[in-house]
Design an enzyme around this catalytic site. Sequence first.
Site, PDB file in Angstrom:
ATOM      1  N   HIS A   1       0.809  -1.233   0.000  1.00 21.41           N
ATOM      2  CA  HIS A   1       0.000   0.000   0.000  1.00 21.41           C
ATOM      3  C   HIS A   1       0.838   1.277   0.000  1.00 21.41           C
ATOM      4  O   HIS A   1       0.298   2.356  -0.243  1.00 21.41           O
ATOM      5  CB  HIS A   1      -0.936   0.043   1.212  1.00 21.41           C
ATOM      6  CG  HIS A   1      -1.962  -1.035   1.238  1.00 21.41           C
ATOM      7  ND1 HIS A   1      -2.824  -1.262   0.191  1.00 21.41           N
ATOM      8  CD2 HIS A   1      -2.265  -1.974   2.183  1.00 21.41           C
ATOM      9  CE1 HIS A   1      -3.614  -2.289   0.497  1.00 21.41           C
ATOM     10  NE2 HIS A   1      -3.291  -2.743   1.691  1.00 21.41           N
TER      11      HIS A   1
HETATM   12 ZN   LIG Z   1      -3.943  -7.070   3.112  1.00 14.72          ZN
END
Ligand SMILES: [Zn+2]
Length: 387
Positions: free
Chosen positions: A132
């Site tokens: 992320h």
């Molecule tokens: Zn995850």
Amino acid sequence: MSGRAQLMWDEAVTGYDFGPQHPMDPVRLTLTRSLIRAFGLERDLDVVRAKAVGDSTLRLVHRQDYVDAVRAASAAPGEADGSYGIGTPDDPAFAGMHEVSALIAGQSVGAAEAVWRGDVAHAVNFAGGLHHAMPGGASGFCIYNDAALAIARLLELGAERVAYVDVDVHHGDGVQAAFWEDPRVLTISLHEHPQTLFPQTGWPQETGEAEGGAVNVALPAGTGDAGWLRAFHAVVPELLAEFRPQVLVTQHGADTHFEDPLAHLAVSLDAQRLVQEACHSLAHEYADGRWVALGGGGYAVVEVVPRSWTHLTAIAAGRPIPPTAEVPEEWRAEVYARTRQPGPRRMTDGVVPEWKDWDSGYDPADRLDQAVLATRRAVFPLRGLLP
Ligand SMILES: [Zn+2]
């Protein structure tokens, strides 16, 4: 090319610790490492410690002002105020944050380098997969995007085609963003639908600037083994066959599991293991065996993560552990000592996953089939494939 596999490990990666109230408990790494040892996998693996990455490598993906902000928060965590995503509930600042994040990234970059040089065919960094992290900010428990950095390093070394397959329950948004405009990288992410899960991206219509360079399969909440395996096999092999990557990088977040507390898929350990084996086979079929396998999410830190990534490491080592194997007693003793939990007894959830091949027919009323078809329609024609 050596047939041996390499496990990247430096005990210090367990310092990636957002604190006792945070779901990403580093005991998941410690217990994975011990379970690998308890199974004696070291006989079939080289255990290698790579250096932390420096700023010039970090800059292959991240902005210097962000790296400077991480370094500042690392030195004075009390002053982090949420800028650049640091000092938030998801990504609290902690002392040494820069150093340990750069060390984890170093293991993934080291894995990529070893595979590219041909030192080993396969390299595993289960502490990595922090997918992320964005070029200019922390997100979703991720500071530096080791997966994107490993791919960027491969490109720097001359790779012309790198495929990234991400089976974490969350969308691999940071890796997708890093290579959105780069035709040399094909990113494929299978994840729970953005309507029900962080980071609320990963729609099938997100296909990248570089004709179908990004692929997203948005699975309905509740998807279990049959649907997950059907979706994987309906999308990934055909794309890899067309793209012909020189290296396959895979992210094996274990948070698709039915016991995972942060998401809503219902996948078993046994299905996770089958996808790990499929990734291994696909690397041999389409990438000359060059395979970099990373960890990722996974918040059932005792019950699920250590077994899942021990299976992954064993597959990479060429000595897969049968699902029926018993978990070594010494490991369960360690689990109890560290967590006061008993720990699982076997390397299986006791199921034998089955699924139907995509060619066996499409059911227009089935939400899983609708999800798969949405992806194939959005991206397959862009890559010269039939939807
Ligand atoms: Zn995850």
